[in-house]
Design a protein around this motif. Structure first.
Motif, mmCIF file in Angstrom:
data_model
loop_
_atom_site.group_PDB
_atom_site.id
_atom_site.type_symbol
_atom_site.label_atom_id
_atom_site.label_comp_id
_atom_site.label_asym_id
_atom_site.label_seq_id
_atom_site.Cartn_x
_atom_site.Cartn_y
_atom_site.Cartn_z
ATOM 1 N N THR A 178 -6.430 80.930 33.417
ATOM 2 C CA THR A 178 -7.517 79.990 33.175
ATOM 3 C C THR A 178 -7.802 79.208 34.456
ATOM 4 O OG1 THR A 178 -6.093 78.137 32.528
ATOM 5 C CG2 THR A 178 -6.725 79.695 30.787
ATOM 6 N N ARG A 179 -8.927 78.508 34.451
ATOM 7 C CA ARG A 179 -9.259 77.666 35.597
ATOM 8 C C ARG A 179 -8.177 76.615 35.816
ATOM 9 N NH1 ARG A 179 -11.253 77.702 40.362
ATOM 10 N NH2 ARG A 179 -11.750 75.628 41.074
ATOM 11 N N ALA A 180 -7.639 76.088 34.735
ATOM 12 C CA ALA A 180 -6.588 75.076 34.830
ATOM 13 C C ALA A 180 -5.343 75.630 35.515
ATOM 14 C CB ALA A 180 -6.229 74.549 33.434
ATOM 15 N N ASP A 181 -5.059 76.919 35.332
ATOM 16 C CA ASP A 181 -3.892 77.531 35.973
ATOM 17 C C ASP A 181 -4.073 77.593 37.486
ATOM 18 O OD1 ASP A 181 -2.418 78.068 33.613
ATOM 19 O OD2 ASP A 181 -3.719 79.781 33.210
ATOM 20 N N VAL A 182 -5.291 77.868 37.945
ATOM 21 C CA VAL A 182 -5.557 77.911 39.384
ATOM 22 C C VAL A 182 -5.373 76.526 39.988
ATOM 23 C CG1 VAL A 182 -7.310 78.369 41.144
ATOM 24 C CG2 VAL A 182 -7.118 79.874 39.163
ATOM 25 N N VAL A 183 -5.903 75.511 39.307
ATOM 26 C CA VAL A 183 -5.764 74.139 39.793
ATOM 27 C C VAL A 183 -4.295 73.720 39.791
ATOM 28 C CG1 VAL A 183 -6.385 71.722 39.369
ATOM 29 C CG2 VAL A 183 -8.092 73.525 39.068
ATOM 30 N N ALA A 184 -3.561 74.109 38.754
ATOM 31 C CA ALA A 184 -2.135 73.769 38.665
ATOM 32 C C ALA A 184 -1.348 74.438 39.790
ATOM 33 C CB ALA A 184 -1.584 74.191 37.310
ATOM 34 N N LEU A 185 -1.696 75.681 40.114
ATOM 35 C CA LEU A 185 -1.018 76.371 41.209
ATOM 36 C C LEU A 185 -1.300 75.664 42.529
ATOM 37 C CD1 LEU A 185 0.608 78.780 42.312
ATOM 38 C CD2 LEU A 185 -1.550 80.045 42.500
ATOM 39 N N PHE A 186 -2.535 75.239 42.743
ATOM 40 C CA PHE A 186 -2.866 74.493 43.962
ATOM 41 C C PHE A 186 -2.003 73.234 44.061
ATOM 42 C CE2 PHE A 186 -5.393 71.017 45.875
ATOM 43 C CZ PHE A 186 -5.465 71.498 47.168
ATOM 44 N N THR A 187 -1.894 72.497 42.979
ATOM 45 C CA THR A 187 -1.089 71.270 42.966
ATOM 46 C C THR A 187 0.365 71.571 43.326
ATOM 47 O OG1 THR A 187 -2.510 70.369 41.233
ATOM 48 C CG2 THR A 187 -0.375 69.313 41.557
ATOM 49 N N GLU A 188 0.900 72.628 42.746
ATOM 50 C CA GLU A 188 2.295 73.017 43.014
ATOM 51 C C GLU A 188 2.502 73.380 44.483
ATOM 52 O OE1 GLU A 188 4.987 76.921 42.049
ATOM 53 O OE2 GLU A 188 3.766 76.113 40.415
ATOM 54 N N ARG A 189 1.578 74.149 45.047
ATOM 55 C CA ARG A 189 1.735 74.589 46.428
ATOM 56 C C ARG A 189 1.520 73.442 47.418
ATOM 57 N NH1 ARG A 189 1.687 80.284 46.139
ATOM 58 N NH2 ARG A 189 3.104 80.623 44.386
ATOM 59 N N VAL A 190 0.627 72.519 47.111
ATOM 60 C CA VAL A 190 0.451 71.347 47.977
ATOM 61 C C VAL A 190 1.754 70.558 48.049
ATOM 62 C CG1 VAL A 190 -0.707 69.111 48.216
ATOM 63 C CG2 VAL A 190 -2.037 71.146 47.650
ATOM 64 N N ALA A 191 2.396 70.377 46.897
ATOM 65 C CA ALA A 191 3.676 69.666 46.871
ATOM 66 C C ALA A 191 4.747 70.443 47.642
ATOM 67 C CB ALA A 191 4.119 69.429 45.429
ATOM 68 N N ASP A 192 4.730 71.775 47.524
ATOM 69 C CA ASP A 192 5.679 72.600 48.282
ATOM 70 C C ASP A 192 5.494 72.423 49.782
ATOM 71 O OD1 ASP A 192 6.729 73.604 45.940
ATOM 72 O OD2 ASP A 192 5.602 75.487 46.000
ATOM 73 N N ASN A 193 4.260 72.109 50.193
ATOM 74 C CA ASN A 193 3.957 71.920 51.615
ATOM 75 C C ASN A 193 4.303 70.521 52.117
ATOM 76 O OD1 ASN A 193 2.952 74.535 51.849
ATOM 77 N ND2 ASN A 193 0.835 73.930 51.486
ATOM 78 N N ARG A 194 5.010 69.749 51.281
ATOM 79 C CA ARG A 194 5.474 68.401 51.643
ATOM 80 C C ARG A 194 4.336 67.389 51.738
ATOM 81 N NH1 ARG A 194 10.397 69.182 56.069
ATOM 82 N NH2 ARG A 194 11.274 71.088 55.191
ATOM 83 N N ALA A 195 3.290 67.620 50.971
ATOM 84 C CA ALA A 195 2.204 66.648 50.885
ATOM 85 C C ALA A 195 2.244 66.007 49.506
ATOM 86 C CB ALA A 195 0.858 67.325 51.108
ATOM 87 N N ALA A 196 1.742 64.784 49.416
ATOM 88 C CA ALA A 196 1.628 64.110 48.126
ATOM 89 C C ALA A 196 0.349 64.584 47.441
ATOM 90 C CB ALA A 196 1.604 62.597 48.319
ATOM 91 N N VAL A 197 0.377 64.708 46.128
ATOM 92 C CA VAL A 197 -0.800 65.183 45.414
ATOM 93 C C VAL A 197 -0.853 64.502 44.046
ATOM 94 C CG1 VAL A 197 0.471 67.191 44.545
ATOM 95 C CG2 VAL A 197 -2.035 67.220 44.563
ATOM 96 N N ARG A 198 -2.079 64.131 43.650
ATOM 97 C CA ARG A 198 -2.285 63.458 42.378
ATOM 98 C C ARG A 198 -3.598 63.911 41.760
ATOM 99 N NH1 ARG A 198 -3.086 57.663 41.778
ATOM 100 N NH2 ARG A 198 -3.438 57.624 44.026
ATOM 101 N N HIS A 199 -3.653 63.976 40.422
ATOM 102 C CA HIS A 199 -4.875 64.304 39.705
ATOM 103 C C HIS A 199 -5.520 63.025 39.205
ATOM 104 C CE1 HIS A 199 -4.559 68.822 39.051
ATOM 105 N NE2 HIS A 199 -3.460 68.513 39.711
ATOM 106 N N VAL A 200 -6.834 62.927 39.357
ATOM 107 C CA VAL A 200 -7.570 61.750 38.893
ATOM 108 C C VAL A 200 -8.865 62.205 38.245
ATOM 109 C CG1 VAL A 200 -6.601 60.294 40.704
ATOM 110 C CG2 VAL A 200 -8.800 61.400 41.077
ATOM 111 N N GLY A 201 -9.393 61.373 37.359
ATOM 112 C CA GLY A 201 -10.691 61.640 36.772
ATOM 113 C C GLY A 201 -11.785 61.209 37.729
ATOM 114 N N ALA A 202 -12.971 61.765 37.560
ATOM 115 C CA ALA A 202 -14.073 61.436 38.458
ATOM 116 C C ALA A 202 -14.400 59.949 38.411
ATOM 117 C CB ALA A 202 -15.306 62.259 38.089
ATOM 118 N N ASP A 203 -14.275 59.322 37.233
ATOM 119 C CA ASP A 203 -14.583 57.907 37.115
ATOM 120 C C ASP A 203 -13.458 57.018 37.626
ATOM 121 O OD1 ASP A 203 -12.858 58.644 35.117
ATOM 122 O OD2 ASP A 203 -13.825 57.452 33.543
#
Length: 213
Positions: free
Chosen positions: A40-65
């Motif tokens: 699903t689209r959510a799985d692609v976004v979740a994988l991106f989040t996981e890999r960003v964290a693996d790259n030693r960067a901080a990552v957070r999800h937020v709503g547009a508002d």
């Protein structure tokens, strides 16, 4: 014959009859994600989040508002008092700032000014889930390359619809004539002794806000 001409002559001789041919790329790049990672689209976004964290960067999800509040919270967390921003950064991204001075990069800030700020806030052109990479091309809300290479902290806003599965997918979205910067985590390099050194060729800290539009 100059040294350059001699070098090119040797290269041509080594290529022989294969000169101008396009040999197959030896690496089997998948053009798209398959299996559970791309269910699903959510799985692609979740994988991106996981890999960003693996790259030693901080990552957070937020709503547009919530984006303005999230940007302010990230900067407060860094105790940032002065930041640099592209001239065309959307106003709403900085609407909640209190006690933080935003310096628009117009006219272009000199290197001393960029080195003196506490960070930079930008958007991106695309992002790659498989590698946890964000790509900047100097377009809207991104600014010139020096803006994200000199300050020690980079806060990058990535909208979920900018995230693709693989590098080939990202390439199809990008204009090769533009100044592309591919960022996979904080700047890092290894010396001849194999010792990792961070922050040498760019920001020491990278933080990514994924906006769920």
């Amino acid at each position: 014959m100059t040294a350059r001409e001699e070098m090119l002559r040797r290269v041509r001789e080594a290529l022989g009859g294969s000169r101008g041919a396009h040999p197959p790329v030896p690496r089997g790049y998948a053009r798209r994600l398959t299996g559970p990672q791309a269910a699903t689209r959510a799985d692609v976004v979740a994988l991106f989040t996981e890999r960003v964290a693996d790259n030693r960067a901080a990552v957070r999800h937020v709503g547009a508002d919530e984006l303005g509040t999230a940007v302010a919270a990230a900067l407060w967390g860094r105790e940032a008092k002065r930041i640099a921003v592209p001239a065309d950064l959307p106003f709403g991204w900085l609407a909640e700032l209190d006690g933080v001075r935003a310096l628009a990069d117009t006219p272009a800030l000199d290197l001393d000014a960029l080195a003196a700020v506490d960070g930079v806030v930008t958007g991106c052109a695309a992002a790659v889930a498989q590698t946890g990479t964000v790509v900047l091309d100097g377009g809207r809300a991104q600014g010139r390359r020096a803006l994200t290479l000199v300050p020690g902290y980079h806060l990058c806003v990535v909208h979920a619809d900018q995230i693709v599965g693989t590098v080939p997918e990202a390439v199809t979205r990008l204009d090769p004539a533009r100044p592309l910067t591919w960022i996979s985590g904080p700047s890092a390099t290894h010396g001849v002794e194999g010792v990792r050194a961070e922050g040498v060729h760019g920001p020491l800290h990278l933080e990514v806000l994924v906006v769920e539009d």
